[in-house]
Write an enzyme that holds these catalytic residues in place. Structure first.
Site, PDB file in Angstrom:
ATOM      1  N   LEU A 149     -26.477  48.458 -23.527  1.00  0.00           N
ATOM      2  CA  LEU A 149     -26.312  47.706 -22.272  1.00  0.00           C
ATOM      3  C   LEU A 149     -27.626  47.459 -21.541  1.00  0.00           C
ATOM      4  O   LEU A 149     -28.351  48.405 -21.190  1.00  0.00           O
ATOM      5  CB  LEU A 149     -25.358  48.469 -21.350  1.00  0.00           C
ATOM      6  CG  LEU A 149     -25.056  47.804 -20.004  1.00  0.00           C
ATOM      7  CD1 LEU A 149     -24.463  46.426 -20.183  1.00  0.00           C
ATOM      8  CD2 LEU A 149     -24.123  48.684 -19.185  1.00  0.00           C
ATOM      9  N   HIS A 150     -27.947  46.190 -21.331  1.00  0.00           N
ATOM     10  CA  HIS A 150     -29.173  45.855 -20.612  1.00  0.00           C
ATOM     11  C   HIS A 150     -29.089  44.469 -19.983  1.00  0.00           C
ATOM     12  O   HIS A 150     -28.374  43.600 -20.472  1.00  0.00           O
ATOM     13  CB  HIS A 150     -30.386  45.908 -21.548  1.00  0.00           C
ATOM     14  CG  HIS A 150     -30.368  44.850 -22.629  1.00  0.00           C
ATOM     15  ND1 HIS A 150     -29.543  44.932 -23.733  1.00  0.00           N
ATOM     16  CD2 HIS A 150     -31.060  43.702 -22.777  1.00  0.00           C
ATOM     17  CE1 HIS A 150     -29.720  43.880 -24.515  1.00  0.00           C
ATOM     18  NE2 HIS A 150     -30.639  43.099 -23.958  1.00  0.00           N
ATOM     19  N   PHE A 151     -29.839  44.306 -18.892  1.00  0.00           N
ATOM     20  CA  PHE A 151     -30.050  43.008 -18.278  1.00  0.00           C
ATOM     21  C   PHE A 151     -31.531  42.700 -18.430  1.00  0.00           C
ATOM     22  O   PHE A 151     -32.341  43.595 -18.601  1.00  0.00           O
ATOM     23  CB  PHE A 151     -29.718  43.050 -16.776  1.00  0.00           C
ATOM     24  CG  PHE A 151     -28.267  43.292 -16.488  1.00  0.00           C
ATOM     25  CD1 PHE A 151     -27.740  44.585 -16.532  1.00  0.00           C
ATOM     26  CD2 PHE A 151     -27.426  42.247 -16.163  1.00  0.00           C
ATOM     27  CE1 PHE A 151     -26.393  44.821 -16.256  1.00  0.00           C
ATOM     28  CE2 PHE A 151     -26.078  42.477 -15.876  1.00  0.00           C
ATOM     29  CZ  PHE A 151     -25.569  43.756 -15.935  1.00  0.00           C
TER      30      PHE A 151
END
Lengths: 477, 394
Positions: free
Chosen positions: A246-248
């Site tokens: 999970l990453h932005f």
């Protein structure tokens, strides 16, 4: 099972082939010697910590009675300074694969001003990896590259909510392994200056999927940076996310993105004050979320929409713009088309994978020829392939609105009597002339149950307003 | 902030004779004038009409930025359009929702134009006229006004005609209420969008013309002429107003050096630099930085700096510098090349920190980090603002 061959972008200096990884893991004794974030190296590690203030209400420019004293123009905000300073520090330490400011960039003349960049260094020539594109939700695989494997020098700081409601900064704080912190790290193959990755709860190894908490964190970061040119983006799996952790992403671009210039048409306002509009006159169809009685309301509405898409296996991208005040949600289908061989070779040759930045109008091009010939028509043509068809888009919207209405209702409380089976799959409302393809799931002819209207229910209110919007749109044709 | 007020006074005094204030005060319209070269792009003049319309006093407005009149219902996309027009130095006319001092929102036609220096082609001021929109020609974006007209009932017929059974009898009455609920929790009855009438647009155009002619007239008397359109191309070493605005947000002491001009002069100096060294802006812009050096400045360090510039590398040195009053200080100087969108070096940025001043700012950022963040902010500004192929048409 649909797969495409892709050369993933290298985002960390420690990114290796999965097979090499496995072999290295077998050889490893204790401490991998790379100063990473895994158990082998993390004990005793320290990183700067930025604790943001949980401002739930949007900072208003002025109060209703009298006004807050504010500086004429806010100086570069503290979080902004931190990101820029730490990023420049890594530039000078040589951690990036190339100097992105040496990459030629220009705005393509035209109505929207698409931005083209010539970047030959971003895509390494490596053996391509197989990448599964037909499943938006895939479980985390520890053997593949993930962000616990990045070197600590690539991590700029920890980003957490402050305990006492004030912004706090600790230049060197221990990493609380028990309550995994969220961190901001560099992208070693940056698209623009300041290209970073926001990784919520990095040590928990969450797969690439949005949930309410992580989206709220991203929104807080956008609001805290206070810079309309610092935008965050998210790519789901199947919409060109390269890493299933999970990453932005975020970076600085002091220009408007074409998508931000596109006109919008309001569809509805939710019970919590979130205004939802659709994009008009833009090659990719999508929704725009604004307003909300609080940051959290806005965040929850968008998260609910994303979760709905995830659960229905629809790949999508999200752009958080305007300091978190405008959020674009774009479902897409390009990867599927690619795997099915439905994309023209001309477009494939540019090797542009339309992720959130490309869809927003920032195109990174590998070949000089593509850069020099870049035009608004080319960009439009590529992005038009990414968009869902009008029909599919309406179906997806119906799903989204249903999910939002349910979420809204759950928040809003006063939900009264039973709603009939609001059939999520739209049926063509043949009985009503005005409705052709734009059918409303809530007003479906032929079902035994119909909506029992009770004005106390927000769900009803929202679904009715949505249906009226659709009817009105149909009637104006 | 005394120095800011001083700058604001100068903003007008530099260009126009003192009578300009009276002449502007005689105009009945509501307008504001801003100066992009002052950090914060503040309002330097607000007309009587504006004060009356907004409910603020002059003291509450002068020195502040126009965004103070925005609020939660102000359309974000419109704000972006205005910001981009400022950045691209072009006029704009939009319908905008602003807020008065007592918090009431109101729609107005916002028309902004520029004033350029005649000889140097620089944008000296932005003039913004506000015409309140009185005509209630509002549109709901869905193209449908639900409550009053017959359209609503026709819709209701269609909708309920399609549902075969089990519709609550009282639901038809509730329907209007539900539809009218556009979840306006704030209770402020205000439309989503608004369109100015032709009359209002003409009012705005006339106002702009009047203001420009006043300004042009009073600039003739000082010899530093202005005009409403850019008459000459800005010369070399030109810093656009948008770059000024961006650089003005950076609070550190720094200068920009143009290596392509003869003798590599400074083309920009921040307020903090002027404060640190005691000089005025017009004394230093256009000069080479060597005036900071003096008798005891180490020449090897100077050589180091020259070499870094020649090899296009960043460097940090400790150098003895001198202020205008001849006092000296140790300067922790950081120099870095700054590239523009073509990828080539456009400037060198030199960030100064006086040794011995507080090592950490109130947030806890080290001085090193602050210097680097200034460099980062300069890099973003110069790169982004040089990307345009010219203003885009939208």
């Amino acid at each position: 099972m649909l797969r495409i061959k892709r050369v993933p972008t290298v985002v960390s200096n420690y990114q290796k082939e999965e097979t090499e990884e496995a072999a290295a893991a077998a050889r490893r004794v204790s401490g991998c010697g790379r100063n990473c974030l895994n158990k082998c190296c993390i004990q005793g590690a320290k990183l700067p910590l930025y604790a943001f203030k949980r401002v739930n209400k949007f900072k208003t420019e002025m109060g209703v009675h009298g006004h807050e004293v504010r500086e004429p123009e806010p100086p570069v905000a503290f979080l902004d300074s931190l990101v820029l300073g730490e990023w420049e520090d890594r530039v000078q330490r040589g951690l990036f694969r190339y100097d992105v400011t040496a990459c030629e960039t220009r705005v393509i003349p035209g109505q929207y001003g698409f931005i083209a960049q010539l970047n030959e260094g971003r895509h390494l020539k490596k053996r391509p990896t197989e990448f599964r594109v037909d499943k938006v939700l895939q479980p985390f695989d520890g053997n593949k590259f993930n962000f616990t494997k990045v070197g600590q020098e690539e991590v700029l700081f920890q980003f957490e909510a402050s305990e006492d409601g004030e912004v706090q900064f600790h230049p060197s704080a221990p990493i609380d392994v028990e309550n995994s912190p969220s961190v901001v790290a560099i992208n070693v193959s940056p698209i623009e200056y300041g290209h970073v990755l926001l990784i919520p709860r990095v040590l928990e190894c969450l797969p690439q999927r949005i949930d309410r908490d992580s989206f709220l964190l991203a929104l807080y970061m956008a609001a805290e940076a206070g810079n309309p040119y610092f935008r965050l983006g998210y790519n789901s799996l199947g919409a060109f996310a390269t890493i299933n952790h999970l990453h932005f992403q975020a970076y600085y671009m002091a220009l408007p993105f074409p998508i931000e210039k596109a006109p919008t048409k309001k569809i509805i306002s939710t019970g919590s004050g979130v205004k939802i509009s659709e994009l008009l006159n833009y090659p990719v169809r999508g929704l725009v979320f604004e307003g909300g009685n609080s940051l959290e309301d806005l965040s929850n509405t968008v998260s609910d929409a994303c979760i709905c898409l995830q659960e229905n296996n629809i790949p999508y991208n999200v752009l958080i713009a305007d300091c978190g005040k405008r959020i674009f949600l774009l479902p897409q289908c390009y990867a599927e088309k690619q795997a099915l061989g439905e994309v023209s070779s001309e477009l494939l040759d540019t090797q542009v994978n339309p992720a959130v930045w490309e869809i927003s109008g920032h195109m990174v091009l590998k070949r000089k020829k593509d850069y020099e010939e870049a035009s608004e028509e080319n960009a439009w043509r590529l992005l038009a392939e990414v968009s869902l068809s009008e029909e599919r888009y309406q179906e997806v919207n119906a799903l989204i609105f249903e999910a939002i209405a349910r979420g809204d209702d759950a928040n809003g409380g006063v939900a009264e009597s039973v709603i009939g089976e609001a059939d999520a799959k739209p049926k063509s409302g043949g009985e009503v002339d005005a409705i052709n393809k734009n059918s409303c799931p809530a007003m479906v002819s032929g079902t035994p149950e119909c909506l029992v209207l009770h004005s106390g229910s927000r769900y009803c209110g929202l679904m009715i307003r949505y249906c009226f919007y659709k009817l009105a749109s149909a009637m104006t044709y | 902030m005394d120095s800011q007020l001083g700058l604001i006074e100068q903003s007008f005094n530099n260009r126009y004779t003192l009578w300009v204030h009276e002449a502007l005060d005689e105009l009945p319209d509501s307008f504001t004038i801003t100066d992009p070269s002052i950090s914060g792009h503040p309002i330097v003049f607000a007309s009587r009409g504006f004060l009356k319309m907004s409910g603020f006093s002059r003291a509450e407005i002068i020195g502040r930025n126009g965004r103070m009149f925005q609020g939660p219902r102000t359309n974000r996309r419109t704000i972006m359009e205005i910001r981009e027009a400022i950045r691209e130095e072009r006029p704009i006319e939009v319908n905008l929702l602003n807020y008065k001092k007592d918090g009431t929102p109101f729609w107005m036609l916002f028309k902004m134009s520029l004033v350029f220096g005649k000889e140097d082609g620089r944008a000296t001021h932005f003039v913004a006229v506000q015409v309140p929109i009185v005509s209630r020609k509002h549109m709901r974006n869905s193209g449908m006004s639900y409550s009053e007209d017959g359209g609503g009932s026709r819709l209701r017929e269609i909708v309920f005609g399609s549902c075969r059974r089990e519709v609550c009898s009282d639901s038809l009455l509730d329907l209007d209420r539900v539809l009218a609920l556009d979840s306006d929790d704030t209770g402020l009855e205000i439309e989503d969008s608004c369109e100015a009438s032709d009359l209002e647009k003409r009012k705005a155009a006339t106002a702009i013309d009047n203001i420009l002619s006043v300004l042009t007239h009073y600039s003739q008397l000082t010899g530093r002429l202005v005009c409403g359109k850019r008459c000459s191309l800005p010369g070399m070493g030109f810093i656009s107003s948008s770059l000024y605005i961006s650089l003005g947000r950076i609070k550190q002491s720094f200068v920009l050096i143009d290596p392509h001009l003869p003798d590599m002069p400074m083309v920009y100096a921040s307020d903090a630099f002027l404060k640190l060294t005691g000089y005025d802006r017009n004394e230093v812009v256009g000069q080479n930085c060597r005036f900071l050096n003096g008798v005891d400045t180490d020449t090897t360090v100077l050589y180091q700096i020259k070499e870094s510039i020649r090899t296009e590398q960043a460097c940090t040195v400790r150098i003895l510098n001198y202020r205008k009053d001849k006092s000296s200080f140790w300067n922790l100087l950081h120099i870095s090349p700054i590239r523009n969108a073509s990828g080539k070096i456009a400037y060198f940025a030199a960030v100064h920190t006086e040794e011995g001043c507080r090592n950490q700012d109130r947030h806890g950022l080290s001085l090193e980090m602050r210097q680097l963040s200034a460099i980062g902010a300069i890099k973003v500004a110069v790169r982004s603002l040089s990307m345009g192929a010219g203003p885009s048409k939208s």
